[in-house]
Design a protein around this motif. Structure first.
Motif, PDB file in Angstrom:
ATOM      1  N   ILE B 202      85.460  26.815  36.433  1.00  0.00           N
ATOM      2  CA  ILE B 202      84.740  27.757  35.566  1.00  0.00           C
ATOM      3  C   ILE B 202      83.496  28.192  36.317  1.00  0.00           C
ATOM      4  O   ILE B 202      82.542  27.435  36.466  1.00  0.00           O
ATOM      5  CB  ILE B 202      84.359  27.122  34.214  1.00  0.00           C
ATOM      6  CG1 ILE B 202      85.603  26.575  33.504  1.00  0.00           C
ATOM      7  CG2 ILE B 202      83.665  28.168  33.332  1.00  0.00           C
ATOM      8  CD1 ILE B 202      85.310  25.938  32.150  1.00  0.00           C
ATOM      9  N   SER B 232      94.493  32.237  38.973  1.00  0.00           N
ATOM     10  CA  SER B 232      94.493  32.185  37.504  1.00  0.00           C
ATOM     11  C   SER B 232      93.764  30.948  36.983  1.00  0.00           C
ATOM     12  O   SER B 232      93.476  30.851  35.794  1.00  0.00           O
ATOM     13  CB  SER B 232      95.929  32.203  36.971  1.00  0.00           C
ATOM     14  OG  SER B 232      96.548  30.944  37.191  1.00  0.00           O
ATOM     15  N   ARG B 235      88.008  30.879  36.232  1.00  0.00           N
ATOM     16  CA  ARG B 235      87.535  31.656  35.075  1.00  0.00           C
ATOM     17  C   ARG B 235      86.047  31.925  35.241  1.00  0.00           C
ATOM     18  O   ARG B 235      85.355  31.179  35.935  1.00  0.00           O
ATOM     19  CB  ARG B 235      87.776  30.871  33.783  1.00  0.00           C
ATOM     20  CG  ARG B 235      89.238  30.493  33.586  1.00  0.00           C
ATOM     21  CD  ARG B 235      90.073  31.744  33.327  1.00  0.00           C
ATOM     22  NE  ARG B 235      91.504  31.489  33.491  1.00  0.00           N
ATOM     23  CZ  ARG B 235      92.438  32.071  32.749  1.00  0.00           C
ATOM     24  NH1 ARG B 235      92.091  32.951  31.812  1.00  0.00           N
ATOM     25  NH2 ARG B 235      93.701  31.803  32.955  1.00  0.00           N
ATOM     26  N   ASP B 246      83.284  28.739  25.603  1.00  0.00           N
ATOM     27  CA  ASP B 246      84.237  29.850  25.540  1.00  0.00           C
ATOM     28  C   ASP B 246      85.312  29.742  26.623  1.00  0.00           C
ATOM     29  O   ASP B 246      86.500  29.890  26.351  1.00  0.00           O
ATOM     30  CB  ASP B 246      83.495  31.189  25.687  1.00  0.00           C
ATOM     31  CG  ASP B 246      82.621  31.487  24.475  1.00  0.00           C
ATOM     32  OD1 ASP B 246      82.833  30.860  23.414  1.00  0.00           O
ATOM     33  OD2 ASP B 246      81.711  32.325  24.589  1.00  0.00           O
ATOM     34  N   ALA B 247      84.860  29.462  27.856  1.00  0.00           N
ATOM     35  CA  ALA B 247      85.821  29.396  28.964  1.00  0.00           C
ATOM     36  C   ALA B 247      86.779  28.224  28.803  1.00  0.00           C
ATOM     37  O   ALA B 247      87.923  28.270  29.263  1.00  0.00           O
ATOM     38  CB  ALA B 247      85.066  29.283  30.293  1.00  0.00           C
ATOM     39  N   GLY B 249      88.296  27.345  26.234  1.00  0.00           N
ATOM     40  CA  GLY B 249      89.468  27.811  25.499  1.00  0.00           C
ATOM     41  C   GLY B 249      90.507  28.404  26.433  1.00  0.00           C
ATOM     42  O   GLY B 249      91.703  28.147  26.298  1.00  0.00           O
ATOM     43  N   GLU B 250      90.040  29.183  27.421  1.00  0.00           N
ATOM     44  CA  GLU B 250      90.960  29.793  28.393  1.00  0.00           C
ATOM     45  C   GLU B 250      91.611  28.742  29.286  1.00  0.00           C
ATOM     46  O   GLU B 250      92.810  28.799  29.570  1.00  0.00           O
ATOM     47  CB  GLU B 250      90.209  30.786  29.283  1.00  0.00           C
ATOM     48  CG  GLU B 250      89.581  31.948  28.539  1.00  0.00           C
ATOM     49  CD  GLU B 250      88.792  32.836  29.492  1.00  0.00           C
ATOM     50  OE1 GLU B 250      89.160  32.919  30.686  1.00  0.00           O
ATOM     51  OE2 GLU B 250      87.786  33.434  29.057  1.00  0.00           O
ATOM     52  N   VAL B 251      90.801  27.762  29.704  1.00  0.00           N
ATOM     53  CA  VAL B 251      91.315  26.717  30.602  1.00  0.00           C
ATOM     54  C   VAL B 251      92.411  25.916  29.899  1.00  0.00           C
ATOM     55  O   VAL B 251      93.411  25.527  30.512  1.00  0.00           O
ATOM     56  CB  VAL B 251      90.180  25.788  31.067  1.00  0.00           C
ATOM     57  CG1 VAL B 251      90.743  24.541  31.745  1.00  0.00           C
ATOM     58  CG2 VAL B 251      89.242  26.540  32.012  1.00  0.00           C
ATOM     59  N   GLU B 253      94.588  26.926  28.001  1.00  0.00           N
ATOM     60  CA  GLU B 253      95.861  27.661  27.972  1.00  0.00           C
ATOM     61  C   GLU B 253      96.600  27.551  29.305  1.00  0.00           C
ATOM     62  O   GLU B 253      97.728  28.020  29.426  1.00  0.00           O
ATOM     63  CB  GLU B 253      95.612  29.137  27.628  1.00  0.00           C
ATOM     64  CG  GLU B 253      95.183  29.307  26.174  1.00  0.00           C
ATOM     65  CD  GLU B 253      94.640  30.701  25.888  1.00  0.00           C
ATOM     66  OE1 GLU B 253      94.865  31.613  26.709  1.00  0.00           O
ATOM     67  OE2 GLU B 253      93.979  30.865  24.839  1.00  0.00           O
ATOM     68  N   THR B 254      95.939  26.956  30.320  1.00  0.00           N
ATOM     69  CA  THR B 254      96.600  26.737  31.617  1.00  0.00           C
ATOM     70  C   THR B 254      97.125  25.299  31.662  1.00  0.00           C
ATOM     71  O   THR B 254      96.948  24.540  30.709  1.00  0.00           O
ATOM     72  CB  THR B 254      95.604  26.932  32.785  1.00  0.00           C
ATOM     73  OG1 THR B 254      94.685  25.833  32.784  1.00  0.00           O
ATOM     74  CG2 THR B 254      94.830  28.246  32.646  1.00  0.00           C
TER      75      THR B 254
END
Lengths: 352, 352
Positions: B202, B232, B235, B246-247, B249-251, B253-254
């Motif tokens: 991140i 990918s 982030r 916030d980030a 949440g994206e991590v 999903e990986t």
């Protein structure tokens, strides 16, 4: 590598870097040294032709001449320095604001701060004080990173001193300190205003003016609201996150609906414990901290309501007292208020 | 109230506080001013009878005489001051350590730091630099609170300068900066050593040497371990707790099993998000931060493994370069390593 970056380049260019003197300006402007001095010091009582004045000023600007303040100090006996001896500017994010406030106020009145950080080492402190006295400081601020009683170092007895964030129990010097009692009252009042009446206080185990003052303020607020003081709601723990986490377990065994934490670090530990128990802030437990340590308080989830320590103002007030611009109370002390910072860890009164 | 606490007491006692002069000592000891000077400066090359030397020394001690360093400066042209111009010592807990390191190193070599905090204000910076030049500083450290490119203020072009935690893109001055790339590599290697191969990073959205350097280091470490770089898994977020939250949440999903966060504040936000999802650190996700911001990193649950920014060492190295005690690289830069601080947010290799 360019020449100016080369180690030792300093030696090669020392003549270029020699400070510009009155003589240099006088020679370049074709006037006497006295004339340059009159213009440089803006002496309007001395007659210098406007054209000459303008020419000298242009040479002063071109050559970058600066009056030698050290020479002025030799003439006047005291420098435009104010010393600041601090035990720890480095190991705490707090003391920086004391320096910042002192510096801003000193500059406002034409003084410059000489700062020494001693990390509490007696020998370093002795050397720092000697250095300041050698530089003929106007006076010295003696500062500690947390509010406490302190003994004035022997070397400072011959100087004009104001203690900042500390005080002499034997009144050896004037002191500027935060109002811990008002701060504790303000924190507790924020919870009472939100409808809470069973309010726990997680206090620190370390004896300090903050420990006794914040407890008094907590009791003041309860009394003013007609709430009986319940000693079983006051818990003691080490003043960090782990201490707050541990004490949170005890608080959860009481019927408290709100907690006033001695500092923001303890509140951070309390947050962790509440989350582990699946409890929400402020719905299940309202929380208020102390210190307004921004990196924590403003960024917890939810952001923490707290009371700030007025470090900037302590430093600024210290300089004002030292310069005689602000009179302390009769006991030599100046007490500075601790302001509230309301965020989302207390249910607003309208919602409670 | 005791007399010494009374505002204005300073004026009444100014004669008592007048610095003790060579003349005072000479008179009290019944010797010449020259003799006092020889004794005070410990001139062993000049013959002074032992009994006289002892008597003069006793008077020096009794009266508290100190050599006037300002007068010495006038004689020698340069003072024993080193200036430190900082953009923000107050608003960040970091810069304090730069000051601490610079002060310790300066003292070691008989210099004193003159510190000015400008909060990035151009006018304050101009005044601070003028003040330092007026005090005939030996040289100036120009420091920023985060590592970045900076333009050297015009007023410093005539001074001997070292930039600390910043650098001049046009090589106007020598610079001392942290090794962001090595730091990023060290952080990533700690996760690889623990058996992780799907490692998210991140990064910060703010362009800075830290942003590019830490990403390069992350890639270096992956390459050295034979792990393909997967864009990918990188982030970007604002570099505070909310950004990390916030980030996270994206991590999630990986398929990452470990996260390297740009700083400890983002890691703190990541912790909050992982806890909300009921995930454990390091069992469900290993985490490493950057900065070693002690009030956060050492006290999260579990304590956070991280990489430290060497602020103390940056300040100390800046002084050494300024005094010619340490040579920079050919490009004028001195690069200081970022050390790892391993705590409990990474599964030890033995357990993974």
């Amino acid at each position: 590598m360019s020449d100016k970056l080369r180690p030792g380049a300093d030696d090669d260019t020392s003549s270029a870097r020699r400070p510009v003197t009155l003589q240099d300006v006088a020679k370049a402007a074709g006037v006497s040294v006295a004339t340059v001095s009159f213009v440089a010091n803006d002496r309007r009582d001395v007659r210098v032709a406007d054209a000459t004045r303008a020419r000298v000023q242009r040479v002063i600007d071109d050559l970058g001449y600066r009056p030698n303040v050290m020479a002025q100090t030799l003439q006047h006996g005291r420098s435009r320095f104010i010393g600041l001896v601090a035990d720890a500017i480095a190991t705490t994010p707090f003391a920086g604001q004391i320096i910042h406030g002192a510096q801003d106020e000193a500059w406002k009145h034409g003084y410059v701060l000489l700062i020494a950080n001693t990390e509490g080492d007696t020998e370093a402190e002795r050397e720092a004080i000697a250095m300041m006295l050698e530089h003929r400081v106007h006076g010295v601020l003696y500062s500690t990173w947390f509010h406490r009683a302190a003994e004035l170092p022997a070397g400072l007895r011959q100087a004009d001193v104001v203690m900042v964030n500390c005080f002499s129990p034997t009144q050896e010097a004037r002191g500027v300190v935060p109002d811990e009692r008002q701060g504790g009252r303000t924190a507790t009042e924020a919870l009472i205003a939100s409808g809470h009446r069973r309010i726990a206080f997680i206090n620190a185990t370390t004896p300090a003016p903050a420990q006794t003052g914040r407890l008094q303020g907590y009791q003041d607020a309860l009394a003013a609201a007609g709430i009986d003081f319940d000693p079983s709601l006051v818990r003691y723990a080490f003043s960090d996150q782990e201490g707050g986490y541990d004490a949170a377990g005890e608080v959860l065994e009481t019927d408290a609906t709100a907690v006033f934490c001695y500092n923001d670090r303890m509140a951070m530990g309390l947050y962790d414990r509440l989350r582990e128990r699946g409890l929400s802030i402020p719905q299940d437990m309202a929380v208020v901290g102390f210190d307004n340590q921004e990196v924590i308080a403003a960024h917890l989830r939810p952001p923490l309501s707290t009371v700030g320590l007025p470090h900037y103002e302590l430093g600024a007030a210290g300089v004002r007292v030292l310069l005689g611009l602000e009179a302390p109370d009769d006991d030599g002390m100046t007490i500075v208020a601790c302001p509230p910072f309301l965020r989302d860890s207390i249910v607003p009164p309208a919602l409670s």
